[in-house]
Design an enzyme around this catalytic site. Sequence first.
Site, PDB file in Angstrom:
ATOM      1  N   GLY A 229       0.797  -1.210   0.000  1.00  0.00           N
ATOM      2  CA  GLY A 229       0.000   0.000   0.000  1.00  0.00           C
ATOM      3  C   GLY A 229       0.832   1.263   0.000  1.00  0.00           C
TER       4      GLY A 229
ATOM      5  CG  HIS B  91       3.563   0.767  -5.562  1.00  0.00           C
ATOM      6  ND1 HIS B  91       3.833   1.828  -4.735  1.00  0.00           N
ATOM      7  CD2 HIS B  91       4.053  -0.334  -4.944  1.00  0.00           C
ATOM      8  CE1 HIS B  91       4.434   1.392  -3.647  1.00  0.00           C
ATOM      9  NE2 HIS B  91       4.593   0.095  -3.758  1.00  0.00           N
TER      10      HIS B  91
ATOM     11  N   GLY C  78       9.537  -4.370  -8.343  1.00  0.00           N
ATOM     12  CA  GLY C  78      10.403  -3.262  -8.700  1.00  0.00           C
ATOM     13  C   GLY C  78      11.867  -3.551  -8.412  1.00  0.00           C
TER      14      GLY C  78
ATOM     15  NE  ARG D  48      10.458   1.796   5.717  1.00  0.00           N
ATOM     16  CZ  ARG D  48      10.237   0.564   5.305  1.00  0.00           C
ATOM     17  NH1 ARG D  48      10.515   0.253   4.053  1.00  0.00           N
ATOM     18  NH2 ARG D  48       9.761  -0.356   6.117  1.00  0.00           N
TER      19      ARG D  48
END
Length: 289
Positions: A31, A37, A147, A187
């Site tokens: 998420g 993403h 990724g 992050r």
Amino acid sequence: MRVVRTIADLRALLRPLRDEGKRIGFVPTMGFLHEGHGALIRQSAARCDATVVSIFVNPNQFGPGEDLANYPRDLERDQNICLETGATVLFMPEVAEIYPTGFQTHVEPGHLADTLCGRYRPGHFRGVATVVAKLFSIVQPDLAFFGQKDFQQTVVIRRMARDLNLPVDVVVVPTVREQDGLAMSSRNTYLDEDARHRALTLSQGLLAAKAAFDEGERDPAKLVALARALMTGADSIQYLDLVDTQNLESLQGPVDRAAALCVAAYVGSTRLIDNVLLTPSANVAGQNT
């Protein structure tokens, strides 16, 4: 786009697609989605008939003192990104759905999990391998998209799929970067303006080493030293290592095969990872993902 929360509902939804011979793609996430993403979902949508995206913050890959409780979440934005980038199904299970009472079976990923991040996050890749194996079993995708930024994870997962004879092709998509070069990461939201600026030196160091490699430098020590010298914004560098892309062992001699220059560093209290691939031209054909 359908949103499902149970394994039974997901399997019921995918069964007729599989019976029709449709190709199913899968993008597992935790998420707080971003364009990195989005690139994975777009790749899946372009190559598959249906794309499943999972959002599951996996507690088993967080160690003591790590940021599980504070891991960023924004489900409304996540759903919008999935819809905009071509997801067919969004799977958002609760923890008890993935780890029911009495759960005790785990996947041990072996020596590939002992280097790089694994040296500093014991048990992390055990948690990653276990949840991805479970998700592969639940979704049964033809292709799964990951990724490159999480390079060690991709190596561990590819080995796991091969070792366990899982019928899924693991596709690795190049790292998506901000315009200034910073690797996109959930992050990054932890970084204030000063830390965000200092974090740029990580990618600057890696990309400078890659440029030197492309110009003919093959000495691992010189490439690592060049990258380290530019990473002045990091408060501490946990590791900076040039490794073989297959076995993750540090390269000691000239870089004559595909390698990855990988870094983990703290900027403030935020731990960031990044990497670049260094591929001698003779090996390019063998490194396509």
